[in-house]
Design a protein around this motif. Structure first.
Motif, PDB file in Angstrom:
ATOM      1  N   VAL A  59       0.928  -1.275   0.052  1.00 58.38           N
ATOM      2  CA  VAL A  59      -0.241  -0.080  -0.508  1.00 58.38           C
ATOM      3  C   VAL A  59       1.121   0.999   0.294  1.00 58.38           C
ATOM      4  CG1 VAL A  59      -0.214   0.224   2.847  1.00 58.38           C
ATOM      5  CG2 VAL A  59      -1.882   1.219   0.923  1.00 58.38           C
ATOM      6  N   TYR A  60       2.460   1.404   0.786  1.00 59.61           N
ATOM      7  CA  TYR A  60       2.640   2.390   0.628  1.00 59.61           C
ATOM      8  C   TYR A  60       3.685   2.364  -0.123  1.00 59.61           C
ATOM      9  CZ  TYR A  60       1.223   2.645   5.006  1.00 59.61           C
ATOM     10  OH  TYR A  60       0.377   2.900   6.866  1.00 59.61           O
ATOM     11  N   ASN A  61       3.692   1.653  -1.521  1.00 60.71           N
ATOM     12  CA  ASN A  61       4.616   1.786  -2.422  1.00 60.71           C
ATOM     13  C   ASN A  61       3.405   2.293  -3.564  1.00 60.71           C
ATOM     14  OD1 ASN A  61       7.007   0.650  -1.375  1.00 60.71           O
ATOM     15  ND2 ASN A  61       5.756  -1.258  -1.467  1.00 60.71           N
ATOM     16  N   SER A  62       2.470   2.477  -3.411  1.00 60.45           N
ATOM     17  CA  SER A  62       1.586   3.432  -4.229  1.00 60.45           C
ATOM     18  C   SER A  62       1.812   4.885  -4.371  1.00 60.45           C
ATOM     19  CB  SER A  62      -0.010   2.867  -3.948  1.00 60.45           C
ATOM     20  OG  SER A  62      -0.325   2.489  -3.406  1.00 60.45           O
ATOM     21  N   TYR A  63       2.777   5.542  -3.977  1.00 61.70           N
ATOM     22  CA  TYR A  63       2.890   6.948  -4.526  1.00 61.70           C
ATOM     23  C   TYR A  63       4.294   7.137  -4.490  1.00 61.70           C
ATOM     24  CZ  TYR A  63       2.655  11.768  -3.210  1.00 61.70           C
ATOM     25  OH  TYR A  63       2.742  12.938  -3.517  1.00 61.70           O
TER      26      TYR A  63
END
Length: 535
Positions: free
Chosen positions: A312-316
């Protein structure tokens, strides 16, 4: 004349009249109570079906379970062979929903929880750097903080010796992990920036950049435009203060709401129209509302990002920005649960793109017919493979309903038996009061009484007995109803059972619905009229 003769005939047979009056009274009373218990329990079970919601939660038992925002490659691999049709094809199922979660950001919201992904990572400018031989550390002053949740401008910081080479009189833009050492002064150590987008694009993230300006520029330091560490700082400011956007078609069936871990302190859930039309409405936590200074009816600016990389934190990544932005109206505010304080709930039909990869270990949840949860569990649990597991949460429905279902079946049997006995008594009543007096009717016919008068002669006598008996039986039933219902409630309570699969108090809440049926006097009058008419 006919009325007087008819009433005289029943008083001449006092024993028979008293016996049938008593029997019809008793049967009317028994039938009234049996039917009232049947109706009351059936009404209560219908109320239970509306009051309770049973869900079947399918989860993957991964090594980091129950982490709710993790990406587990093993789960992703198992999901490729998971066939949801084994659930959607069930006739015990009301609906099935898979998670639709997205990385998001609400402008103005900040987090302080322990679940922040990179809480201690910081980017700031240091100067006045000096080295201590005694402590084998650099000491410096923070001149400008680009991002940090822990350190502020004009504070001292200790920097580990292996962080890099510093020169006195120079200014540096540094990136690292801040931690608490042996003194009140914060320490800084080297670390890597764990972001899959950065890794995929072969972007090198330095820990130390000399940004000292020439004396002719008039400033001590200058942060270069499009500095990679500036992008790291912007990315950290978003990811560390991010929200998890959860899109749903049934908010109250999501486990935290279903189990009342989350509940509304202001506002409401989504309406059917909002679910269907995809209205831009949102439910947020109290702490989020306080920090954003919003209330019911206000709007928040929600942005989301979707990546083709898992996690999820690799989305941005700051250079890529967001893929979706819109204003959402706050319609509900829940209590604050710290591991869900940054969750934002929206209708699925809003069309916000969901993550292409699973977030957390929830595979999906099924809303199941309350009275068929055991059947659903028995079928599905036996065919789930790998590490998939099914748990039933019924809010205490089975522990409440099973005793009443047993009582309902008993009341139905008693009602059926009373009906048969009532019919037999009516036939016997007709035989003794009418058929046994066929000679009387023949005599009356020869005397010219006529069929209407003969009919009136018999019906008045029978009706007199039936009216007294059924009226008294119905009245007694109405008077005793509350006492019988109280007895039924005590009986059901004493037979309450807890099945470890359903209504387990260690796993689920147990909601309470009071057994308080509302049967008015017209109900008992209708039973009396029915028995009277039949008699």
């Amino acid at each position: 004349m006919i009325f007087r003769n008819s009433t005289n005939s029943i008083f001449r047979s006092k024993g028979k009249t008293a016996l049938f009056t008593l029997v019809i009274f008793a049967l009317t009373l028994a039938l009234s109570l049996a039917v009232s218990v049947w109706a009351s329990v059936a009404q209560f079970l219908d109320d239970c079906d509306e009051y309770y919601t049973t869900i079947g939660l399918v989860e993957y038992m991964g090594t980091n379970y129950p982490d709710d925002d993790i990406y587990d490659p093993a789960m992703a691999s198992s999901l490729e062979s998971f066939d949801a049709s084994i659930l959607t094809g069930e006739d015990t199922l009301i609906n099935w929903e898979s998670p639709a979660r997205t990385f998001g950001y609400v402008e103005g919201f900040w987090r302080t929880d322990t679940f922040m992904p990179d809480k201690m990572l910081s980017v700031f400018v240091v100067g006045n750097v000096s080295y201590s031989e005694e402590n084998q550390l650099y000491s410096a002053i923070v001149f400008k903080t680009l991002y940090s949740s822990t350190i502020e401008d004009n504070k001292y910081v200790y920097i580990e010796e292996d962080f890099g080479d510093f020169e006195q009189g120079h200014y540096y833009l540094v990136f690292g992990e801040v931690y608490h050492g042996y003194s009140p002064i914060l320490h800084l150590r080297k670390t890597s920036f764990d972001n899959a987008i950065v890794t995929k694009n072969d972007i090198e993230i330095p820990n130390l950049v000399d940004i000292t300006s020439d004396i002719t520029e008039g400033t001590a330091y200058n942060i270069p435009e499009n500095s990679i560490l500036s992008q790291v700082a912007e990315t950290l400011a978003i990811t560390n203060n991010s929200v998890l956007v959860s899109s749903t078609d049934n908010l109250m069936a999501l486990l935290p709401f279903h189990q009342e871990e989350l509940f509304f302190i202001e506002g409401r859930s989504f309406t059917e129209e909002e679910y269907t039309s995809g209205s831009p409405v949102a439910v947020i936590s109290e702490i989020m509302a306080d920090r954003l200074e919003v209330s019911i009816g206000d709007t928040i600016k929600l942005s989301t990002a979707v990546s083709d990389l898992p996690g999820v934190y690799n989305s941005y990544w700051a250079d890529d920005g967001f893929s979706y932005q819109n204003n959402f109206t706050v319609v509900g505010i829940t209590n604050t649960v710290m591991d869900k304080s940054w969750y934002v709930y929206i209708p699925r039909a809003t069309g916000i793109p969901a993550s292409n990869f699973p977030i957390g270990y929830t595979v999906g949840h099924a809303v199941v017919k309350n009275d068929r949860a055991a059947e659903f569990y028995g079928r599905i649990e036996s065919i789930l493979q790998d590490r998939f597991q099914l748990r039933i949460y019924d809010q205490g429905y089975s522990s409440v309903a099973i005793p009443y279902q047993t009582i309902l079946r008993t009341a139905q049997i008693v009602t059926f038996v009373c009906g048969l006995v009532e019919l037999a008594v009516v036939i016997l009543f007709a035989f003794l009061f009418v058929y046994r007096q066929h000679e009387t009717s023949r005599t009356m016919m020869m005397l010219g009484a006529g069929k209407p008068r003969i009919f009136a002669y018999f019906i008045i006598g029978a009706g007199f007995i039936a009216s007294i008996a059924t009226s008294a039986g119905a009245a007694a039933g109405y008077w005793l109803h509350d006492k019988i219902i109280a007895f039924v409630a005590r009986t059901a309570e004493s037979f309450t059972l807890i099945d470890s699969r359903y209504s387990n108090g260690n796993l689920t809440i147990s909601r309470t619905l009071e057994f308080a049926p509302n049967l008015n006097w017209q109900f008992f009058i209708s039973i009396g009229i029915t028995v009277f008419t039949l008699t």
